[in-house]
Motif scaffolding. Structure first.
Motif, PDB file in Angstrom:
ATOM      1  N   ASN A   1      24.583  -4.444  50.021  1.00  9.57           N
ATOM      2  CA  ASN A   1      24.434  -2.493  49.510  1.00  9.57           C
ATOM      3  C   ASN A   1      23.592  -1.839  49.311  1.00  9.57           C
ATOM      4  OD1 ASN A   1      26.625  -4.644  47.532  1.00  9.57           O
ATOM      5  ND2 ASN A   1      25.111  -6.104  47.596  1.00  9.57           N
ATOM      6  N   GLY A   2      23.862  -0.577  50.285  1.00 12.05           N
ATOM      7  CA  GLY A   2      22.888   0.670  50.856  1.00 12.05           C
ATOM      8  C   GLY A   2      22.886   0.660  49.453  1.00 12.05           C
ATOM      9  N   LYS A   3      21.635   1.776  49.076  1.00 14.83           N
ATOM     10  CA  LYS A   3      21.963   2.428  47.869  1.00 14.83           C
ATOM     11  C   LYS A   3      21.598   4.122  48.538  1.00 14.83           C
ATOM     12  CE  LYS A   3      19.865   4.403  43.432  1.00 14.83           C
ATOM     13  NZ  LYS A   3      18.911   3.479  42.036  1.00 14.83           N
ATOM     14  N   ASN A   4      22.140   4.900  47.948  1.00 10.01           N
ATOM     15  CA  ASN A   4      21.711   6.408  48.929  1.00 10.01           C
ATOM     16  C   ASN A   4      20.806   7.382  48.156  1.00 10.01           C
ATOM     17  OD1 ASN A   4      22.391   8.737  50.452  1.00 10.01           O
ATOM     18  ND2 ASN A   4      23.754   9.483  49.776  1.00 10.01           N
ATOM     19  N   ALA A   5      19.831   7.565  48.844  1.00 11.91           N
ATOM     20  CA  ALA A   5      19.168   8.620  48.565  1.00 11.91           C
ATOM     21  C   ALA A   5      19.158   9.665  47.640  1.00 11.91           C
ATOM     22  CB  ALA A   5      17.264   8.066  48.969  1.00 11.91           C
TER      23      ALA A   5
ATOM     24  N   THR B   1      27.423  10.143  47.540  1.00 10.08           N
ATOM     25  CA  THR B   1      26.736  11.179  46.473  1.00 10.08           C
ATOM     26  C   THR B   1      25.424  10.011  46.759  1.00 10.08           C
ATOM     27  OG1 THR B   1      29.176  10.431  45.379  1.00 10.08           O
ATOM     28  CG2 THR B   1      27.365  10.671  43.577  1.00 10.08           C
ATOM     29  N   ALA B   2      24.143  10.991  45.370  1.00  4.52           N
ATOM     30  CA  ALA B   2      23.122  10.931  45.740  1.00  4.52           C
ATOM     31  C   ALA B   2      23.301   9.350  44.329  1.00  4.52           C
ATOM     32  CB  ALA B   2      22.404  11.930  44.886  1.00  4.52           C
ATOM     33  N   ASN B   3      22.466   8.462  44.917  1.00  4.74           N
ATOM     34  CA  ASN B   3      22.444   7.208  44.161  1.00  4.74           C
ATOM     35  C   ASN B   3      23.925   6.230  43.479  1.00  4.74           C
ATOM     36  OD1 ASN B   3      19.620   7.147  42.809  1.00  4.74           O
ATOM     37  ND2 ASN B   3      20.562   8.738  41.025  1.00  4.74           N
ATOM     38  N   SER B   4      24.223   6.437  44.974  1.00 11.52           N
ATOM     39  CA  SER B   4      25.946   5.600  44.646  1.00 11.52           C
ATOM     40  C   SER B   4      25.121   4.688  45.853  1.00 11.52           C
ATOM     41  CB  SER B   4      27.078   6.460  45.498  1.00 11.52           C
ATOM     42  OG  SER B   4      26.677   6.512  46.634  1.00 11.52           O
ATOM     43  N   TYR B   5      26.494   3.322  45.489  1.00 12.88           N
ATOM     44  CA  TYR B   5      26.299   2.257  46.306  1.00 12.88           C
ATOM     45  C   TYR B   5      27.660   2.022  46.861  1.00 12.88           C
ATOM     46  CZ  TYR B   5      22.207   0.135  43.208  1.00 12.88           C
ATOM     47  OH  TYR B   5      20.586  -0.687  43.430  1.00 12.88           O
ATOM     48  N   CYS B   6      27.252   2.376  48.683  1.00  7.30           N
ATOM     49  CA  CYS B   6      28.234   1.056  49.075  1.00  7.30           C
ATOM     50  C   CYS B   6      28.045   0.147  49.885  1.00  7.30           C
ATOM     51  CB  CYS B   6      28.781   2.904  50.467  1.00  7.30           C
ATOM     52  SG  CYS B   6      28.291   4.883  49.400  1.00  7.30           S
TER      53      CYS B   6
END
Length: 382
Positions: A287-291, A301-306
């Motif tokens: 799971n990668g969280k976007n800064a 989207t910022a803070n989204s998990y992809c």
């Protein structure tokens, strides 16, 4: 003549528009390498497969009261196979507090013949109790499980103990997925207890397919797992209960996968479901969280998990050999972008091989459970 010119112009405009649209579509879909599993699809009309239920009640042995244990949110599931059926162990929160981590989590039990349509038990099968782990699990609960099975049918669950002070990665085992033995923190004995009280969570034990059955693998005589939230770490075990983190020459975690500035995983790289040995290497889904801001990837989207993928060497599970620059799975559905975590979350935790397909189970915005299916036999599957 004038009509012919207008007609030709309209045709030209249509061609240009089609070309632009085709270009946008091509740009939207990343070109994944042949080692990646890029063909996960949402089944039509199925998701979410598990949602909160305000009608089920559970007598809590700690509070000595009956409560609606899965009334607020149901999310972040483990998955495995039992007696030919898919079993999903999902995290359920009651209404005892406010905000993510502020309520009590217990693990519910759901089962399915086809991997998509589920029935559920009305009471949790794993929860904080008046036992040896109460101090580490109350009042926050038992969170975010991952489950894998040995060849002889022992289920091993790595989950997060949360007492609202510290998160600890812990181990539990069972033969039937309903009666569990809690073993406590996974790193309690390693290095004389150095990491016992450190923040730890999210473990992906390495598995393999044996005669069509996904089981825990041994490499070089040991069991292996990837673990961690802020970055990926590696640990080994002789017995699947006591785990030893692998350290570098300075006595620190080796961190083979870390957040990457400008990528979808720029904030966190958190381990997902059990890793799988393939003919290309050891495949870890994470799971990668976007800064937020310039550190993040503006495509997401910022803070989204992809969801991302990393490939490790078959003989050396610590050696990263490839990693996707783009996520293979992103929040799209409304329920994946609304709930406790509205920035958008497809938080992958459960992966099973069933009916010659891979079923991926994930949490949606910390509020629902959904499934995606990958058919490796399709010609266009990678």
């Amino acid at each position: 003549m004038k009509k012919s010119i207008i007609k030709a112009s309209l045709i030209l405009m249509a061609v240009v528009l089609v070309s632009c649209n085709e270009k946008k579509q091509v740009e939207k879909v990343p070109d994944f390498p042949d080692w990646a599993w890029a063909g996960f699809q949402r089944p039509d009309g199925i998701n979410p497969i598990i949602s909160p239920d305000t009608t089920t009640r559970f007598y809590c042995p700690v509070t000595k009261d009956s409560l609606a244990w899965e009334s607020n949110d149901t999310f972040n599931p483990a998955a495995t196979i039992n007696d030919g059926k898919v079993v999903v162990l999902y995290r359920a929160e009651d209404k005892s507090g406010e905000g993510i981590g502020g309520r009590t989590s217990r693990l519910g039990y759901a089962w399915s013949e086809d991997g998509s349509n589920f029935q559920r038990k009305s009471t949790p099968v794993f929860y904080p109790d008046n036992d040896s782990q109460k101090e580490l699990e109350w009042p926050g609960g038992c969170e975010d499980p991952r489950v894998a099975m040995t060849e002889d049918g022992l289920y091993v669950m790595l989950y997060t103990q949360w007492n609202r002070k510290q998160a600890r990665l812990a181990v539990a085992t069972t033969r039937d997925l309903q009666k569990w033995e809690k073993h406590g923190p996974a790193f309690a004995k390693a290095y004389d207890g150095r990491f016992k009280d450190d923040f730890s969570k999210s473990a992906s034990v390495i598995t393999q397919l044996v005669d069509g059955k996904q089981v825990i693998a041994k490499i070089d005589g040991k069991y292996w797992m990837y673990w961690g939230e802020k970055f990926v770490n590696v640990a080994t075990s002789e017995d699947l209960v006591n785990w030893t983190p692998i350290l570098d020459e300075n006595g620190e975690f080796i961190k083979p996968v870390i957040p990457r500035p400008g990528k979808f995983d720029s904030s966190l790289t958190e381990c997902g479901p059990p890793a799988v040995i393939t003919d290309k290497g050891i495949l870890l889904l994470y799971n990668g969280k976007n800064a937020v801001g310039v550190e993040g990837d503006t495509l997401y989207t910022a803070n989204s998990y992809c969801a991302g993928q990393a490939l490790f060497d078959l003989k050396d599970p610590t050696k990263l050999i490839a990693q996707l620059d783009k996520p293979f799975y992103v929040p799209e559905a409304d329920f994946e972008k609304s709930g406790q975590y509205p920035a958008g979350t497809v938080f992958i935790e459960g992966l099973v091989y069933h009916n010659q397909k891979w079923f991926l189970y994930y949490g949606c915005a910390d509020s629902r459970v959904a499934v995606a299916v990958y058919d490796p036999n399709k010609k266009d599957a990678k």
